[in-house]
Design an enzyme around this catalytic site. Structure first.
Site, PDB file in Angstrom:
ATOM      1  N   CYS A  21     -12.734  13.067   2.119  1.00 27.53           N
ATOM      2  CA  CYS A  21     -13.848  12.494   1.347  1.00 27.53           C
ATOM      3  C   CYS A  21     -14.236  11.078   1.784  1.00 27.53           C
ATOM      4  O   CYS A  21     -15.419  10.755   1.868  1.00 27.53           O
ATOM      5  CB  CYS A  21     -13.513  12.517  -0.139  1.00 27.53           C
ATOM      6  SG  CYS A  21     -11.829  12.011  -0.495  1.00 27.53           S
ATOM      7  N   HIS A  44     -16.099   7.485  -4.905  1.00 32.92           N
ATOM      8  CA  HIS A  44     -15.355   6.559  -4.040  1.00 32.92           C
ATOM      9  C   HIS A  44     -16.314   5.469  -3.564  1.00 32.92           C
ATOM     10  O   HIS A  44     -17.493   5.732  -3.290  1.00 32.92           O
ATOM     11  CB  HIS A  44     -14.850   7.284  -2.793  1.00 32.92           C
ATOM     12  CG  HIS A  44     -13.713   8.237  -3.024  1.00 32.92           C
ATOM     13  ND1 HIS A  44     -13.148   8.470  -4.253  1.00 32.92           N
ATOM     14  CD2 HIS A  44     -13.031   9.018  -2.126  1.00 32.92           C
ATOM     15  CE1 HIS A  44     -12.158   9.358  -4.112  1.00 32.92           C
ATOM     16  NE2 HIS A  44     -12.081   9.705  -2.844  1.00 32.92           N
TER      17      HIS A  44
END
Ligand code: A2P
Length: 340
Positions: free
Chosen positions: A132, A245
């Site tokens: 990710c 994130h």
């Protein structure tokens, strides 16, 4: 237009990423004929949502993969290592979200906006989905690399707990509630308390002092951009955020790129949305922008005061969507497009 439909399997359908894969397949109207929701024996018989339908979860261990066209795996590396080759041998194209095959030369590692052509290059029938943090970083950096050549990337990540799965989200919720109620709490999934804290360790430590999560940023950046000369120096930090994130990225390019040129490149880049107003709130955050959204958001675009060819960016995306499930579905769309 072709009306062909595909038999799709989602492995890890009860997990945080699997659940998002199911909803994104429905949202994007992927041409699904039959959908198999698979997980462990523990959750076999439970129901999961696929659009307005409810699917009964089946046990992966006893499932026959014959007839599956596309299998999206997100049930961890050991499950992928054991079952992905079986699905591929039965004729499925496997899109694997684990790190099991990412560094194999005969498995392409694909970010849909960056190297979509690699989808065709899959001798084992397996395509790997990047980690990710690499995913969102490269959606933003690939156009800069193409325009000015990136020599070096210094990156500090601020990674949400959903990247560690459902149990990690539950731990943050439970610990936060316990602390606010002056109750005792013990870390279980994370090595130390995550509520009201942050942890400079994701995944295990390697011999060189970096963590495996940090080395993923090094290895995957080079493989996806097809350039082993790029230097990457990462620090990966877990933060008490549920979804999204963030990354503070400091680049050194071969040719100087002004902040204005970088902004123009990013504004034209597929999958990127620039949010850079230079005023309070005029930048992306996980909560205000990324959570539940598809784009990779970029803000705080500025020239590095300390380096003549340095550029600073702040990159935020939903790690479960673009960082995992959305990219896997985009890759499945590329596979299907090539067949029609
Ligand atoms: P289960 O719910 O049956 O444990 P997360 O990363 O959010 O924790 O999700 C992990 C996913 O991987 C879940 O869907 C989980 O299913 C699945 N999974 C874990 N181990 C296995 C296994 N041995 N076989 C099949 N699915 C598994």
């Amino acid at each position: 237009m072709s009306s062909k439909t595909y038999t799709v399997a989602v492995v890890g359908a009860t997990g945080a990423v699997g659940e998002a894969m199911l909803s994104i397949l429905a949202e994007r109207k992927f041409p699904v004929g039959t959908l198999h929701a698979l997980a462990s024996e523990r959750s076999a018989g439970e129901k999961v949502a696929f659009g307005s339908q409810k699917l009964v979860v089946q046990d992966l261990a006893t499932f026959d993969p014959a007839g599956v066209d596309i299998a999206l795996f997100s049930a961890g590396g050991s499950v992928s290592k054991e079952y992905a080759p079986r699905f591929a041998a039965a004729g499925a194209v496997v899109i694997d979200n684990s790190s099991a095959f990412r560094y194999d030369d005969d498995v392409p590692l694909v970010v849909a906006e960056v190297n979509p052509e690699q989808v065709a290059n899959r001798p084992r029938g397996i395509i790997a989905n990047p980690n990710c943090s690499t995913m969102q970083m490269l959606v933003a950096l690939a156009p800069i690399h193409r325009a000015a050549g990136i020599e070096r990337i210094n990156v500090a990540t601020y990674q949400s707990v959903s990247g560690a799965g459902r149990t990690a989200m539950e731990e943050l919720g439970r610990q936060t509630a316990a602390m606010l109620n002056f109750q005792p709490h013990e870390p279980a999934k994370f090595p130390v308390q995550i509520a009201f804290n942050l942890i400079p360790q994701i995944d295990e430590f390697m011999d060189n002092g970096y963590t495996r999560e940090e080395m993923k940023l090094v290895w995957e950046t080079r493989k996806i951009l097809g350039d082993d000369a790029i230097q990457v120096n990462p620090t990966a930090v877990r933060v008490p955020v549920f979804f999204g994130h963030s990354e503070a990225v400091h680049l050194e390019t071969r040719r100087k790129l002004t902040a204005g040129e970088a902004r123009e490149l990013l504004e034209a880049a597929p999958g990127v949305e620039v949010v850079d107003e230079r005023e309070p709130g005029g930048y992306p955050t996980p909560v205000t922008h990324a959570a539940g959204a598809d784009p990779v958001y970029v803000g705080r675009i500025r020239e590095d005061l300390s380096h003549p060819r340095g550029l600073d960016l702040w990159i935020v995306a939903d790690n479960i969507r673009k960082g995992a499930a959305l990219n896997a579905v985009q890759v499945a769309e590329l596979v299907v497009k090539a067949r029609s």
